[in-house]
Design a protein around this motif. Structure first.
Motif, short mmCIF file in Angstrom:
data_model
loop_
_atom_site.label_atom_id
_atom_site.label_comp_id
_atom_site.label_asym_id
_atom_site.label_seq_id
_atom_site.Cartn_x
_atom_site.Cartn_y
_atom_site.Cartn_z
N THR A 371 -12.06 -3.95 -22.25
CA THR A 371 -11.36 -4.38 -21.03
C THR A 371 -12.35 -4.89 -19.99
O THR A 371 -12.11 -5.90 -19.32
N GLY A 372 -13.49 -4.19 -19.83
CA GLY A 372 -14.50 -4.64 -18.88
C GLY A 372 -15.06 -5.99 -19.22
O GLY A 372 -15.26 -6.85 -18.35
N TYR A 373 -15.31 -6.22 -20.52
CA TYR A 373 -15.84 -7.52 -20.94
C TYR A 373 -14.82 -8.63 -20.68
O TYR A 373 -15.16 -9.69 -20.12
N VAL A 374 -13.57 -8.40 -21.09
CA VAL A 374 -12.53 -9.43 -20.91
C VAL A 374 -12.27 -9.65 -19.42
O VAL A 374 -12.07 -10.79 -18.97
N PHE A 375 -12.28 -8.56 -18.64
CA PHE A 375 -12.07 -8.66 -17.20
C PHE A 375 -13.12 -9.56 -16.57
O PHE A 375 -12.81 -10.43 -15.74
N GLY A 376 -14.39 -9.37 -16.95
CA GLY A 376 -15.47 -10.16 -16.38
C GLY A 376 -15.53 -11.58 -16.92
O GLY A 376 -15.82 -12.53 -16.18
N ALA A 377 -15.28 -11.76 -18.22
CA ALA A 377 -15.42 -13.07 -18.85
C ALA A 377 -14.20 -13.96 -18.65
O ALA A 377 -14.32 -15.19 -18.58
N PHE A 378 -13.02 -13.34 -18.54
CA PHE A 378 -11.80 -14.13 -18.39
C PHE A 378 -11.09 -13.76 -17.08
O PHE A 378 -11.35 -14.35 -16.05
N SER A 379 -10.22 -12.75 -17.15
CA SER A 379 -9.53 -12.31 -15.94
C SER A 379 -8.90 -10.95 -16.17
O SER A 379 -8.76 -10.49 -17.32
N GLY A 380 -8.53 -10.29 -15.07
CA GLY A 380 -7.86 -9.01 -15.18
C GLY A 380 -6.50 -9.14 -15.85
O GLY A 380 -6.05 -8.22 -16.56
N HIS A 381 -5.84 -10.29 -15.66
CA HIS A 381 -4.54 -10.50 -16.30
C HIS A 381 -4.69 -10.50 -17.82
O HIS A 381 -3.95 -9.82 -18.54
N THR A 382 -5.67 -11.26 -18.31
CA THR A 382 -5.90 -11.31 -19.75
C THR A 382 -6.25 -9.93 -20.30
O THR A 382 -5.77 -9.53 -21.37
N ALA A 383 -7.09 -9.19 -19.57
CA ALA A 383 -7.52 -7.87 -20.02
C ALA A 383 -6.33 -6.93 -20.21
O ALA A 383 -6.25 -6.21 -21.21
N PHE A 384 -5.39 -6.94 -19.27
CA PHE A 384 -4.25 -6.04 -19.37
C PHE A 384 -3.17 -6.55 -20.33
O PHE A 384 -2.45 -5.76 -20.91
N TYR A 385 -3.07 -7.87 -20.48
CA TYR A 385 -2.14 -8.39 -21.48
C TYR A 385 -2.56 -7.96 -22.89
O TYR A 385 -1.72 -7.76 -23.77
N LEU A 386 -3.86 -7.80 -23.10
CA LEU A 386 -4.36 -7.42 -24.42
C LEU A 386 -3.93 -6.01 -24.84
O LEU A 386 -4.03 -5.67 -26.02
N THR A 387 -3.47 -5.19 -23.89
CA THR A 387 -2.99 -3.86 -24.26
C THR A 387 -1.76 -3.93 -25.17
O THR A 387 -1.44 -2.95 -25.85
N LEU A 388 -1.10 -5.08 -25.19
CA LEU A 388 0.07 -5.23 -26.06
C LEU A 388 -0.30 -5.12 -27.53
O LEU A 388 0.52 -4.71 -28.36
N VAL A 389 -1.55 -5.48 -27.87
CA VAL A 389 -1.98 -5.44 -29.28
C VAL A 389 -2.05 -4.00 -29.78
O VAL A 389 -1.39 -3.66 -30.79
N PRO A 390 -2.80 -3.09 -29.13
CA PRO A 390 -2.81 -1.71 -29.63
C PRO A 390 -1.46 -1.02 -29.51
O PRO A 390 -1.15 -0.12 -30.30
N ILE A 391 -0.64 -1.40 -28.51
CA ILE A 391 0.70 -0.83 -28.40
C ILE A 391 1.50 -1.11 -29.67
O ILE A 391 2.16 -0.23 -30.24
N ALA A 392 1.42 -2.36 -30.14
CA ALA A 392 2.14 -2.75 -31.36
C ALA A 392 1.60 -2.00 -32.58
O ALA A 392 2.36 -1.56 -33.45
N VAL A 393 0.28 -1.82 -32.64
CA VAL A 393 -0.32 -1.13 -33.78
C VAL A 393 0.08 0.35 -33.79
O VAL A 393 0.37 0.92 -34.85
N VAL A 394 0.10 0.99 -32.62
CA VAL A 394 0.51 2.40 -32.54
C VAL A 394 1.95 2.55 -33.01
O VAL A 394 2.31 3.54 -33.68
#
Length: 420
Positions: A371-394
């Motif tokens: 999340t820190g890497y994505v937050f810095g390299a892209f944006s906070g929006h992208t970082a938090f949207y990525l939580t959808l991936v592990p949610i689906a896997v769980v």
């Protein structure tokens, strides 16, 4: 009365560690402002906390029944008391790393001991589930208090001010008081005794063999992914509030307390819900709810304009909507833990909790770093949207977890009272 006293001390210990462990997001924000540390560099604080948890748990979990759960908790409390005193006395980014390294080592000893002690004082599976949910709920109360404690000492008008370090004086005192209470309490740990003829090497091998059981393997992967999601949100939400929602530093931390409050409310009420409804549909509903909050809240965070006079009444709606993800997230962790631990005899709880702690720590570090890497390299929006991936896997992993639980116990675990 003795059981109640022990339970109170366990809750107090968890409360102390909740404050220290979950202050990492606030400390990341403050070291960025105070010490000129970049986001990627500051994110390593999560690693300094979580990697020692994983390593120490791996090395000592199978040995703790021989050391003694009470003695292990006393050692952990002594370590964090000294670390808290060091923060204001020797301020610096290196001291912050040392703090979280100490907290990680101490929590590895403490969490395994606390979870295993619950197994010793529980009178039934239903009782175990109730205590587990209450314990985790109390942990989140500590997280909630942490946000307000730290925000009280933060000077928003001077981002470079180090007044926030004064919070560690009362924290050190709280650790010391807990140490004294624990030291003066008698524990009966005979049920956790390991076979006298078995060597420590054999204890360690037994823990490793436990991991290779299909049920346990599925469980630890599910726990890993859950903690990855929770730490991704909890660690970076203060920075998200500050940079994306344009809230002042102190208010950014205070608003994050809504997330902790939702987790606390969800876990404290989970014991009631799960005694009446089967755990599997509850967990699925929670995961769907988490995804819905992400998809509803994040679009509202675009185009926020900084307002120097922002208040709780004028803050962006997303500041209050996104933290509600904690309400849906809350029942998952204690729910799957109770199902897993209640299916094992007390002498295996330490080894099982050790595996749980290891993978939880790795999940927390992975979530924070990614999340820190994505937050810095892209944006906070992208970082938090990525939580959808592990949610689906769980969501997928829970299906296999349920099948493994029912297969391993002939349906006994899935139909018992404790996870309902």
């Amino acid at each position: 009365m003795q059981r109640r006293r022990i339970l109170f001390i366990l809750f107090l210990i968890y409360f102390v560690f909740a404050i220290l462990l979950n202050s990492v997001g606030t400390v990341i924000l403050q070291v960025i402002n105070n010490y000129g540390v970049g986001k990627s560099a500051a994110s390593v604080l999560e690693g300094f906390k979580d990697l020692p948890i994983a390593i120490v748990s791996f090395l000592v979990a199978s040995f703790l029944p021989r050391l003694g759960y009470k003695r292990a908790m006393l050692i952990g409390l002594a370590i964090v008391t000294c670390a808290c005193l060091a923060m204001p006395l020797v301020p610096g980014f290196a001291t912050a790393k040392l703090l979280f390294l100490s907290v990680g080592v101490a929590f590895a000893l403490t969490k395994v001991s606390v979870y295993s002690t619950l197994g010793l004082i529980a009178t039934s599976r239903k009782h175990h589930a109730g205590m587990m949910n209450t314990l985790e709920g109390f942990f989140m109360v500590g997280v909630l208090c942490a946000y307000w404690m730290f925000s009280f000492f933060i000077d928003s008008s001077d981002p470079a001010s180090r007044s926030w370090l004064n919070v560690y004086w009362p924290l050190a005192a709280l650790c010391a008081v807990t140490f004294v209470l624990l030291a003066t309490t008698t524990f009966d740990e005979r049920l956790a005794a390991l076979p006298a003829e078995r060597t420590p090497a054999q204890d360690f091998a037994a823990m490793l063999k436990l991991f290779f059981k299909p049920l346990v393997c599925i469980f630890v992967v599910t726990a890993f992914l859950y903690v990855l999601i929770e730490q991704s949100v909890g660690t970076w939400l203060p920075t998200f509030n500050n940079e994306i929602l344009k809230l002042p530093a102190a208010m950014s931390v205070q608003v994050t307390s809504i997330f902790a409050a939702c987790l606390a409310a969800g876990r404290l009420s989970a014991g009631v819900v799960l005694r009446r409804v089967h755990w599997y549909p509850v967990m699925n509903g929670c995961l769907v709810g988490m995804a819905a909050v992400v998809l509803l809240a994040l679009p509202l965070t675009h185009g926020v304009i900084a307002n120097p006079d922002v208040t709780w009444f004028t803050a962006p709606p997303a500041a209050f909507l996104f933290p509600l993800i904690g309400l849906f997230m809350a029942p998952i962790y204690p729910g799957i833990n109770s199902v897993m631990l209640s299916s094992l005899p007390p002498h295996q709880h330490s080894a099982m909790t050790g595996l749980l702690v290891i993978f939880s720590a790795l999940g927390g570090t992975t979530g924070s770093l990614v999340t820190g890497y994505v937050f810095g390299a892209f944006s906070g929006h992208t970082a938090f949207y990525l939580t959808l991936v592990p949610i689906a896997v769980v969501l997928v992993m829970l299906f296999f977890f349920r099948r493994a639980v029912e297969g391993a116990s002939g349906g006994e675990v899935s139909s018992m009272n404790c996870p309902r």
